[in-house]
Design an enzyme around this catalytic site. Structure first.
Site, short mmCIF file in Angstrom:
data_model
loop_
_atom_site.label_atom_id
_atom_site.label_comp_id
_atom_site.label_asym_id
_atom_site.label_seq_id
_atom_site.Cartn_x
_atom_site.Cartn_y
_atom_site.Cartn_z
CE LYS A 1 -3.79 -2.20 2.25
NZ LYS A 1 -4.87 -2.66 3.67
CD GLU B 1 -5.52 -12.55 3.33
OE1 GLU B 1 -5.37 -11.85 2.82
OE2 GLU B 1 -6.32 -12.88 3.31
CG ASP C 1 -6.66 -10.45 6.89
OD1 ASP C 1 -6.46 -10.24 7.40
OD2 ASP C 1 -7.58 -10.54 6.04
#
Length: 298
Positions: free
Chosen positions: A133, A200, A221
């Site tokens: 990000k 994940e 997560d």
């Protein structure tokens, strides 16, 4: 890695955006032979990053400009501290000023926020890592700033490692049980033994199926603290255990205390506030304009 090529290209693009046909103000108000010295000052405390960009910005505008006494990357500074001394042709300094500040302010903001997260988990085994990000085109700069703040880099991009997330599992049609193990084993066989595979998971019941495929790491997560602790125990050192989701400065210490190896924090790059840094010209008496303004205000 922040290479000289990456630095040069980032500065070149920024200068092209800011002064594509020159600096009209500097060229029409400042004599070509005029020179001065300016101080690169901190208006607030923080951790410094972006020095190579500062140097390159002034170099590209006018190689005669010198940058001296530049503090190192990762340097912790206080408000009012001078981070560098800039000297040379006045036109060039004024043209490069905003570009140098923009890079240093943003990168120092990232380094400062990262350092706060690193300090919050001090004494645990957890590393603070960034994510993808980042600002498009500036990833290398921002990941460098994370390291300057004491953090770790996650994969640089999609080409670096295999990271199987929830949508990948749905697309595979294998989200749990033997089907998931088999799909991941096939993936391992195709990828080869040198490629990292991180998977994940969003529930504890997936863990054994994932671990049975001999993956490199698991990403827990949006787990609760209790679930994270259970997950760490279930993993039992068989893979790198990473936590993500719901991470902020109020929660990160408790997350680290569960025993995870890595905590990935998107906000250290995408949610950062640039630090307040400034360039203050020094007058004939040796006083900077920042000091003059403060004196006048007093």
């Amino acid at each position: 890695m922040l290479t000289t090529h990456i630095v040069a290209e980032a500065v070149r693009a920024a200068l092209q955006e800011d002064s594509p046909w020159g600096d009209l103000t500097a060229e029409l108000t400042i004599a070509a032979e005029s020179e001065f010295t300016a101080l690169f000052n901190a208006r607030e405390p923080g951790v410094f990053a972006g020095g190579p960009l500062v140097v390159e910005a002034f170099r590209q505008v006018d190689p005669r400009i010198t940058v001296n006494d530049l503090v190192p990357e990762g340097h912790t500074f206080s408000a009012g501290e001078t981070l560098a001394v800039i000297s040379g042709p006045a036109r060039g300094i004024l043209t490069a000023e905003r570009i140098a500040l923009n890079f240093a302010q943003r990168m120092s903001g990232i380094a400062t926020l990262t350092a706060q997260y690193v300090a919050a988990v001090h004494g645990t085994t957890a590393a603070i890592a960034d994510t993808r990000k980042t600002t498009p085109g500036l990833r290398a700069l921002e990941k460098h700033a994370v390291r300057a703040g004491g953090g770790s880099n996650h994969r640089f991009g999609l080409s670096d490692a295999i990271m199987v997330k929830d949508n990948h599992l749905v697309a595979l049609g294998a989200t749990d049980g033997p089907e998931l193990t088999e799909a991941l084993r096939n993936l391992r066989a195709r990828a080869g033994h040198t490629t990292s595979i991180i998977v994940e998971v969003d529930r504890l019941t997936q863990l054994e199926a994932v671990l049975s495929a001999n993956v490199t790491g698991v990403l827990l997560d949006n787990f609760t603290l209790d679930e994270l602790a259970q997950g760490v125990a279930l993993v039992g050192g068989r893979a790198v255990c990473e936590a993500s989701g719901g991470v902020n400065l109020d929660t990160v210490a408790a997350i680290a205390a569960t025993g995870v190896d890595v905590i990935s924090v998107g906000r250290i790059t995408h949610g950062v506030t640039a630090l307040d840094l400034g360039l203050d010209a020094v007058d004939a008496t040796g006083r900077s304009n920042a000091a003059a303004i403060a004196s006048a205000g007093a």
